[in-house]
Scaffold this motif. Structure first.
Motif, PDB file in Angstrom:
ATOM      1  N   TRP A   1       0.830  -1.204   0.000  1.00  0.00           N
ATOM      2  CA  TRP A   1       0.000   0.000   0.000  1.00  0.00           C
ATOM      3  C   TRP A   1       0.860   1.248   0.000  1.00  0.00           C
ATOM      4  O   TRP A   1       0.603   2.203  -0.751  1.00  0.00           O
ATOM      5  CB  TRP A   1      -0.913  -0.037   1.220  1.00  0.00           C
ATOM      6  CG  TRP A   1      -1.799   1.177   1.351  1.00  0.00           C
ATOM      7  CD1 TRP A   1      -2.958   1.432   0.694  1.00  0.00           C
ATOM      8  CD2 TRP A   1      -1.581   2.289   2.230  1.00  0.00           C
ATOM      9  NE1 TRP A   1      -3.491   2.631   1.092  1.00  0.00           N
ATOM     10  CE2 TRP A   1      -2.658   3.191   2.032  1.00  0.00           C
ATOM     11  CE3 TRP A   1      -0.588   2.616   3.155  1.00  0.00           C
ATOM     12  CZ2 TRP A   1      -2.764   4.390   2.736  1.00  0.00           C
ATOM     13  CZ3 TRP A   1      -0.682   3.810   3.856  1.00  0.00           C
ATOM     14  CH2 TRP A   1      -1.765   4.683   3.645  1.00  0.00           C
TER      15      TRP A   1
ATOM     16  N   THR B   1      -6.736  -3.497  -3.270  1.00  0.00           N
ATOM     17  CA  THR B   1      -7.635  -3.139  -4.374  1.00  0.00           C
ATOM     18  C   THR B   1      -8.611  -4.271  -4.669  1.00  0.00           C
ATOM     19  O   THR B   1      -9.678  -4.039  -5.235  1.00  0.00           O
ATOM     20  CB  THR B   1      -6.830  -2.825  -5.641  1.00  0.00           C
ATOM     21  OG1 THR B   1      -6.065  -3.993  -6.011  1.00  0.00           O
ATOM     22  CG2 THR B   1      -5.886  -1.645  -5.425  1.00  0.00           C
TER      23      THR B   1
ATOM     24  N   HIS C   1      -9.454  -7.630   8.548  1.00  0.00           N
ATOM     25  CA  HIS C   1      -9.730  -6.194   8.588  1.00  0.00           C
ATOM     26  C   HIS C   1      -8.667  -5.366   7.861  1.00  0.00           C
ATOM     27  O   HIS C   1      -8.390  -4.232   8.238  1.00  0.00           O
ATOM     28  CB  HIS C   1      -9.850  -5.705  10.038  1.00  0.00           C
ATOM     29  CG  HIS C   1     -10.835  -6.490  10.847  1.00  0.00           C
ATOM     30  ND1 HIS C   1     -12.196  -6.483  10.614  1.00  0.00           N
ATOM     31  CD2 HIS C   1     -10.642  -7.352  11.879  1.00  0.00           C
ATOM     32  CE1 HIS C   1     -12.808  -7.279  11.474  1.00  0.00           C
ATOM     33  NE2 HIS C   1     -11.899  -7.828  12.241  1.00  0.00           N
TER      34      HIS C   1
ATOM     35  N   SER D   1      -8.931  -4.787   4.499  1.00  0.00           N
ATOM     36  CA  SER D   1      -9.531  -4.522   3.190  1.00  0.00           C
ATOM     37  C   SER D   1      -9.098  -3.186   2.611  1.00  0.00           C
ATOM     38  O   SER D   1      -8.934  -3.044   1.391  1.00  0.00           O
ATOM     39  CB  SER D   1     -11.056  -4.562   3.278  1.00  0.00           C
ATOM     40  OG  SER D   1     -11.502  -5.846   3.631  1.00  0.00           O
ATOM     41  N   LEU D   2      -8.914  -2.182   3.459  1.00  0.00           N
ATOM     42  CA  LEU D   2      -8.557  -0.851   2.965  1.00  0.00           C
ATOM     43  C   LEU D   2      -7.181  -0.826   2.303  1.00  0.00           C
ATOM     44  O   LEU D   2      -6.898   0.089   1.525  1.00  0.00           O
ATOM     45  CB  LEU D   2      -8.613   0.165   4.109  1.00  0.00           C
ATOM     46  CG  LEU D   2     -10.008   0.454   4.673  1.00  0.00           C
ATOM     47  CD1 LEU D   2      -9.920   1.424   5.846  1.00  0.00           C
ATOM     48  CD2 LEU D   2     -10.930   1.010   3.595  1.00  0.00           C
ATOM     49  N   LEU D   3      -6.351  -1.843   2.594  1.00  0.00           N
ATOM     50  CA  LEU D   3      -5.017  -1.880   1.993  1.00  0.00           C
ATOM     51  C   LEU D   3      -5.033  -2.565   0.636  1.00  0.00           C
ATOM     52  O   LEU D   3      -4.027  -2.548  -0.076  1.00  0.00           O
ATOM     53  CB  LEU D   3      -4.040  -2.610   2.920  1.00  0.00           C
ATOM     54  CG  LEU D   3      -3.818  -1.983   4.304  1.00  0.00           C
ATOM     55  CD1 LEU D   3      -2.855  -2.847   5.110  1.00  0.00           C
ATOM     56  CD2 LEU D   3      -3.288  -0.568   4.183  1.00  0.00           C
TER      57      LEU D   3
END
Length: 369
Positions: free
Chosen positions: A129, A149, A143, A145-147
């Protein structure tokens, strides 16, 4: 909905060509910790690799595939052919784990086109990321997921572990179909395996590899000092020599079992994972308990019979065209069956060596046909 990974890959490679970047164009994959889980991820890997290599080849480029993981997982690729896995980075724990800052420095001039995290590792995902790697896939259950695509759910699904990668494959290629990958000396290396076998006294006769050890006592074939030597003696009567395989933790037990089966060959703790896999590929077949070497044996395509404890076959059975899993009855079939030895909760002890030999012979006949 995330864009298809293949489209992002194609655009990224075209951009690099336009900017005069000669490569390498790397795809990093962090593999799971356990050997069986690594083998379960191979159909996903092989399907992705075939699709993306074709995309790169259409542009006149090559992708460089890099494996990273724990000593058990990534070690499977330590001797691999460069077009299969070009580099294997084995973590040693603690300071040996990937430092995100180190990865960012390594990737400063040429970040990978893709990083896929098939484990719970935060470091590699964070490094990818921070380096703005274009395609980042990984397990969403932790948890992170934000890292990513292209996140996907993996845990606690009512399907075989190998099939849990189908959604990620669909996101990255547009195709959910998993293609089995055959393991062996052609892609894993391990060419010293037959040399070690000859040095231990093998003279070219057919042999069966026996994978007897695991830290999970509930998976073992008790009483081990009766079952395994009896199996080796029955295999000898059928014209097969027995070759004991296992890791460093199994060396004492392997020595004891081999001593109870004269004529068998003990290579426990003496092979690398690729060498053990090469020996399984050249064997007539393999008998194993539910352990990592059962999965590598099945992945070679050779006849593989796995004795199960309580682990559920629909979720974790070895994957291969000539692999079957068997277990004993869920309850004792007659009084006194379990007396005189500890079963540690295993049901494998209710399977007799005679049944094992009979089923193995059926698999061997099928393979011969």
């Amino acid at each position: 909905m995330a864009r298809l990974g293949t489209d992002i890959l194609r655009e990224e490679l075209r951009r690099r060509v336009a900017e005069g970047h000669a490569g390498p164009h790397e795809v990093w994959i962090r593999w799971p910790r356990q050997l069986g889980d690594v083998v379960f991820a191979l159909p996903f890997f092989g399907s992705l690799q075939a699709s993306w290599n074709a995309e790169a080849a259409a542009l006149g480029l090559e992708l460089r595939w890099v494996a990273v993981g724990h000593a058990i997982g990534a070690a499977l690729f330590a001797e691999a052919a460069p077009d299969f896995i070009a580099e294997s980075l084995i973590e040693k724990g603690g300071v040996g784990k990937p430092d995100p800052w180190h990865l960012v420095r390594r990737w400063r001039k040429a970040p990978p086109v893709c990083v896929i995290n098939l484990s719970q590792s935060v470091r590699l995902a964070l490094g990818a990321w921070m380096a703005r790697v274009p395609v980042r896939g990984g397990i969403a259950d932790n948890h992170l997921s934000l890292l990513y695509t292209h996140p996907f759910k993996y845990r606690d699904l009512p399907v075989h572990l190998a099939r849990r990668y189908e959604p990620l494959l669909a996101q990255l290629t547009g195709n959910r179909h998993l293609q089995w990958v055959r393991l062996g000396a052609h892609n894993l290396g391990g060419h010293r395996g037959p040399e070690l076998l000859r040095a231990a006294g093998w003279t070219g006769e057919p042999y069966v590899t026996l994978a007897f050890g695991t830290r999970g006592y509930g998976k073992r074939w008790f009483p081990e000092h009766r079952t395994w030597p009896e199996l080796a003696r029955r295999l000898a009567a059928e014209g097969f020599r027995s070759v004991w395989l296992g890791g460093p933790d199994e060396v004492p037990l392997g020595k004891e079992l081999a001593a109870l089966a004269p004529g068998s060959i003990d290579l426990t703790g003496r092979t690398s994972l690729p060498e053990a896999c090469a020996l399984q590929e050249a064997a007539a077949g393999t008998v194993a308990i539910d352990t990592g070497l059962a999965h590598t044996a099945a992945a070679t395509g050779r006849p593989t019979l796995t004795l199960m404890g309580h682990s559920p076959e629909p979720l974790i059975a070895p994957v291969g065209p000539k692999a079957i899993a068997i277990r004993g009855s869920a309850v004792d079939s007659y009084p006194g069956e379990s007396e005189g030895f500890e079963t540690h909760g295993s049901v494998a002890h209710r399977v007799h060596p005679e049944r094992v030999v009979g089923l193995l012979k059926a698999l061997l006949a099928e393979a011969g046909a």
